[in-house]
Design a protein around this motif. Structure first.
Motif, PDB file in Angstrom:
ATOM      1  N   MET A 124      64.618  -3.654 -67.223  1.00 22.48           N
ATOM      2  CA  MET A 124      65.088  -2.362 -67.748  1.00 22.48           C
ATOM      3  C   MET A 124      66.129  -2.572 -68.841  1.00 22.48           C
ATOM      4  O   MET A 124      67.056  -3.370 -68.683  1.00 22.48           O
ATOM      5  N   SER A 125      65.987  -1.812 -69.897  1.00 22.09           N
ATOM      6  CA  SER A 125      67.087  -1.678 -70.862  1.00 22.09           C
ATOM      7  C   SER A 125      67.685  -0.303 -70.603  1.00 22.09           C
ATOM      8  O   SER A 125      66.941   0.638 -70.334  1.00 22.09           O
ATOM      9  N   MET A 126      68.992  -0.229 -70.664  1.00 20.22           N
ATOM     10  CA  MET A 126      69.585   1.092 -70.422  1.00 20.22           C
ATOM     11  C   MET A 126      70.760   1.350 -71.360  1.00 20.22           C
ATOM     12  O   MET A 126      71.589   0.463 -71.578  1.00 20.22           O
ATOM     13  N   VAL A 127      70.789   2.554 -71.879  1.00 17.51           N
ATOM     14  CA  VAL A 127      71.966   2.985 -72.643  1.00 17.51           C
ATOM     15  C   VAL A 127      72.724   3.957 -71.735  1.00 17.51           C
ATOM     16  O   VAL A 127      72.221   5.019 -71.395  1.00 17.51           O
ATOM     17  N   PHE A 128      73.893   3.509 -71.310  1.00 14.14           N
ATOM     18  CA  PHE A 128      74.686   4.315 -70.376  1.00 14.14           C
ATOM     19  C   PHE A 128      75.427   5.423 -71.126  1.00 14.14           C
ATOM     20  O   PHE A 128      75.650   5.320 -72.337  1.00 14.14           O
ATOM     21  N   LYS A 151      69.918   5.705 -62.069  1.00 15.07           N
ATOM     22  CA  LYS A 151      70.494   4.542 -61.375  1.00 15.07           C
ATOM     23  C   LYS A 151      69.549   4.069 -60.274  1.00 15.07           C
ATOM     24  O   LYS A 151      69.482   2.883 -59.979  1.00 15.07           O
ATOM     25  N   LEU A 186      70.396   0.211 -59.571  1.00 14.03           N
ATOM     26  CA  LEU A 186      71.856   0.179 -59.376  1.00 14.03           C
ATOM     27  C   LEU A 186      72.264   0.962 -58.131  1.00 14.03           C
ATOM     28  O   LEU A 186      73.303   0.713 -57.543  1.00 14.03           O
TER      29      LEU A 186
END
Lengths: 259, 200
Positions: B67-71, B46, B51
């Protein structure tokens, strides 16, 4: 019989039983009191109802009052929503406006009516009063909706740099819809009550409130009941129409779950 | 350009999650942060994604990086179908969304609402969203949750192929996955998050 039709018929029947029960209670009390001036019997009110609603003037009066209430209600809803959005995005605006809204919420409606009588022409007073009563309800509900919007979804949108306007349209708006629906339901009732009260005091031309006041002055108790019943019926119909319109849109957004 | 994490501190309610944490990340490749749940890995992610703002310290080399993010949680909008969820991050470009869903073998499910999909499918929609956005860095927080072993490997292969020449940061507690795909594995513990071991 189709189970859906059967269920609908049962629900109508239940409604009729409840209606007749309360009409019977009314009739019994009216006969016991036995003074038409204090409490007219339901039959007398029904007779006056059908006499009044078959006049052109009735429709003009009902339409004029309806228009005032709708303008006040819609204005109050829009202003409440905009204020909530503004106060959520700007802390200074929130600090500045919060006391004002608290004052509006706490002030008795009749105080506003008497004060506003000095400022506003009698025809616009019910619009202003309805507006003022609906605004805090719309504001509070919208703010609750915004505050309860899923933070995780907002974080995701922020990470993916989704534009602010799209975040409002695609995340906030669907999230606050149930809160808006509740605001519509309670706000409409308030708009009618406060708007008609303002009409009684301001006595504009062509208004249900003015007719109620006239019925009181001329001791026409049956007419007072008729106009009150008219207000209740119009309020229910308007609420049904508006909630159906919002619900139709809401059907697109199923209940939120954590996914 | 490498990413320099320099002595960052993050604390919640007086408890340090990251304390003087420093790490240098390469420009490209797959870097895995491997460690138990709750040790502070997600907080580190984060911070990298912006974030969470660290209480002190700095992160250099992220300026203008997307940024690409897979939470861990899929964070899908329940009122939108799979395609609309993916399209949200690409200005409603449905073509791009459909291409990403097709990569995740979900083209036929594009008009399904999240409530109508299985856990594994939802996770793949979230991965498709990261793919569609095509960020400069890909952050994967337990990306194979809910996927069977075969599908997990397939999904990781697609992601690594799509992000060639760029950095992928992977959080996992599956050692086999880390060993199969990562160029560097940092074994961590905490909180506060500490690097126990580095293997290449």
């Amino acid at each position: 019989m189709n189970p859906q039709i059967k269920e609908k018929a049962l629900s109508v029947l239940k409604g009729l039983v409840v209606l007749f029960f309360w009409l019977a209670v009314w009739a019994v009390i009216a006969h016991a009191v036995n003074k038409e001036l204090i409490l007219p019997v339901p039959l007398e009110v029904a007779k006056r109802f059908f006499v009044i609603i078959f006049t052109l003037e009735f429709w003009q009066i009902a339409f004029a009052s309806l228009l005032r209430i709708i303008i006040g209600f819609v204005g109050g809803m829009l202003a409440g929503i905009l204020l909530a959005v503004l106060m959520n995005s700007n802390k200074f605006a929130a600090a500045l406006l919060a006391p004002l809204i608290k004052v509006v919420r706490a002030t008795p409606v009749v105080s506003f009516i008497i004060l506003a009588l000095v400022w506003i022409v009698s025809n616009s007073l019910p619009v202003f009063i309805s507006f003022l009563m609906v605004l805090p309800v719309a504001w509070a509900n919208t703010l609750s909706g915004i505050e309860n919007t899923d933070r995780q979804l907002l974080e995701m949108a922020s990470l993916y740099k989704v534009k602010k306007l799209r975040i409002w349209r695609k995340i906030y708006f669907p999230s606050i819809q149930p809160y808006l629906l509740a605001a519509v339901s309670s706000g409409l009732g308030l708009a009618w009550k406060s708007g008609i009260t303002a009409e009684v005091i301001a006595a504009p031309r062509m208004a249900i409130g003015s007719e109620l006041q006239a019925a009181k002055v001329y001791l026409e108790s049956a007419d007072t009941f008729v106009w009150t019943i008219v207000v209740v019926i119009m309020s229910i119909i308007l609420e049904k129409i508006i909630t159906a319109l919002i619900s139709r849109r809401q059907a697109k957004y199923p209940a939120e779950e954590k996914l | 350009m490498t990413i320099e994490i320099n002595k960052i501190n993050v604390s919640f309610e007086g408890k340090y999650i990251l304390r003087d944490f420093s790490l240098t990340l390469p420009e490209s490749g797959v870097v895995c942060i491997f460690g138990p749940s709750g040790c502070g890995k997600t907080v580190l992610f984060k911070c990298l994604s912006g974030l969470i703002k660290p209480n002190s310290g700095e992160i250099n080399g992220l300026k203008n990086k997307r940024m690409s993010m897979v939470f861990q949680e899929n964070r899908l909008l329940p009122w939108f179908d799979a395609a609309e969820n993916v399209a949200l991050v690409v200005n409603d470009n449905r073509e791009q969304a459909m291409a990403a869903l097709a990569k995740m073998e979900l083209a036929s499910e594009a008009d399904k609402l999240p409530a109508e999909m299985s856990g594994g499918m939802l996770h793949r929609v979230a991965i498709a969203r990261a793919l569609a956005y095509n960020g400069d860095i890909l952050l994967l927080d337990e990306p194979t949750t809910g996927l069977d072993a075969e599908l997990a490997i397939k999904v990781m292969e697609i992601l690594i192929k799509s992000w060639q020449g760029r950095l992928i940061l992977l959080i996992t507690h599956e050692l086999a996955l880390a060993q199969k795909f990562a160029d560097i594995i940092y074994t961590v513990e905490g909180p506060p998050l500490q690097i126990k071991e580095k293997s290449e």
